[in-house]
Design an enzyme around this catalytic site. Structure first.
Site, PDB file in Angstrom:
ATOM      1  N   THR A  39       1.980  14.528 -13.484  1.00  0.00           N
ATOM      2  CA  THR A  39       1.976  14.809 -14.918  1.00  0.00           C
ATOM      3  C   THR A  39       1.538  16.235 -15.219  1.00  0.00           C
ATOM      4  OG1 THR A  39       0.765  14.288 -16.951  1.00  0.00           O
ATOM      5  CG2 THR A  39      -0.342  13.774 -14.923  1.00  0.00           C
ATOM      6  N   TYR A  84      -7.302  10.532 -16.539  1.00  0.00           N
ATOM      7  CA  TYR A  84      -5.885  10.301 -16.222  1.00  0.00           C
ATOM      8  C   TYR A  84      -5.325  11.462 -15.395  1.00  0.00           C
ATOM      9  CZ  TYR A  84      -0.833  10.308 -16.961  1.00  0.00           C
ATOM     10  OH  TYR A  84       0.522  10.383 -16.766  1.00  0.00           O
TER      11      TYR A  84
END
Ligand code: UD1
Length: 327
Positions: free
Chosen positions: A117, A141
């Site tokens: 990501t 995350y």
């Protein structure tokens, strides 16, 4: 010569399964259905309801289906949730990825593609941001994904395993043929939420922050069509199968749109002039995040076909309408 798709019943994973099937590739899906849907993938695709952290199960799948490549999507993706449940995120995204990688090494699976990501860059000062920028994630995350990237890097040095890490920017849209889309009712993504508001499924849309140092004061993001994204994975698979060396590549178009621009597009596509209220900044949002998008084009010869905000929003809206009508 089967491809194991973990998280194949999820939003991006299900598009991947269709892409592979469209190319007559043998696929097996492993998904624990914690956020995915069995009906997101065709009935005739082999499906195992189970967890990537289950070593014996993964070994058994690799043997039974003659798995030679793994595309690893399974994981948790809600940034604010990762702040309140960091250990859950490190378990799902890091610890279980380690298990999956260990089984791959033990069983001789040589090719591994991993969903990373843009959140690994944190508050990037440079935009566009290129792959060699410092990794400074600001959420558990992002850190959980970065740690898996690092494990892959070290594992590939010690063992015969090559990988492609794809760092996704803002994935949106749905299958142009209408076969799958983003189906989680509680998704937090801007385009999904705005479409739900346009269809009257949510009461309102809040725009998080209007005083960012951008042209209209709202955050800039690089929205990429999910179909272009899974095509990049297919190219990465072929690249590794042809003996390509390990790579880390951004997956975005290199063009940013502001929250206001996205909201205007959803209004235009849906033909509903819903209200969007201005709200406080959301914690952890970088002002701008736009991909340096050249490397993946050079290495994989990736040429996006749906790089257009209107198309992305239209496909997402059509999928949302389908979900709405199905109720
Ligand atoms: C984040 C992650 C990304 C991850 C994605 C999925 C970062 C930098 N990126 O993207 O890696 O894949 O979540 O969970 O952490 N917005 C509103 N109102 C809303 C929803 C969003 O104004 O109701 C704004 C946000 O403040 C942001 C933009 O829209 O500026 C996009 O938000 P979102 O769709 O949630 O994705 P990111 O947070 O950019």
């Amino acid at each position: 010569m089967t491809v194991l798709v973990t998280g194949g019943a999820g939003y991006i994973g299900s598009h991947m399964v269709h892409e592979l099937r469209d190319h007559d590739r043998a696929v097996v899906v492993l998904d624990n259905l914690s956020t995915g849907f069995r009906d997101a993938i065709p009935d005739d695709v082999p499906f195992v309801n189970g967890d990537i952290g289950d070593r014996d199960l993964v070994s058994d799948i690799i043997t039974r289906f003659n798995v030679t490549s793994i595309i690893h999507f399974a994981g948790s993706i809600v940034v604010p949730e990762s702040v309140t449940d960091p250990l859950g995120y490190y378990l799902n995204n890091t610890v279980k990825s380690r298990t999956l990688m260990a089984v791959a090494v033990d069983m001789g699976v040589k090719n591994f593609i991993f969903s990373s990501t843009a959140a690994v860059y944190g508050m990037s000062e440079a935009n566009p941001v290129f792959e060699d920028a410092p990794l400074q994630p600001i959420s558990p995350y992002g850190t959980s994904k970065m740690m898996t990237e690092l494990m892959l890097r070290d594992t590939s040095v010690a063992h015969d395993l090559q990988y492609v890490v794809l760092r996704y920017f803002n994935v949106a849209g749905a299958d142009p043929k209408g076969r799958c889309g983003q189906s989680s009712p509680n998704a937090t993504h801007l385009i999904k939420v705005a479409n739900q508001v346009a269809l009257g499924q949510r009461e309102k849309l809040s725009i998080f922050g209007k005083d960012y140092p951008t042209e209209d004061g709202t955050c800039l993001r690089d929205y990429i069509h999910v179909t272009d994204l899974v095509k990049a994975h297919k190219l990465a698979l072929d690249y590794l199968a042809a003996g390509g060396e390990s790579q880390i590549m951004n997956c975005g178009y290199g063009k940013g749109y502001s929250v206001h621009e996205v909201v205007s597009m959803v209004r235009a596509v849906s033909d509903v002039s819903f209200v969007a209220e201005m709200a406080e900044r959301r914690q952890g949002d970088p002002a701008a995040l736009v991909a340096g998008a050249q490397k993946i084009k050079d290495i994989l010869n990736w040429s996006p076909e749906l790089a257009d905000l209107e198309t992305i929003v239209r496909h997402a809206f059509e999928w949302e309408k389908y979900l709405n009508d199905r109720k």
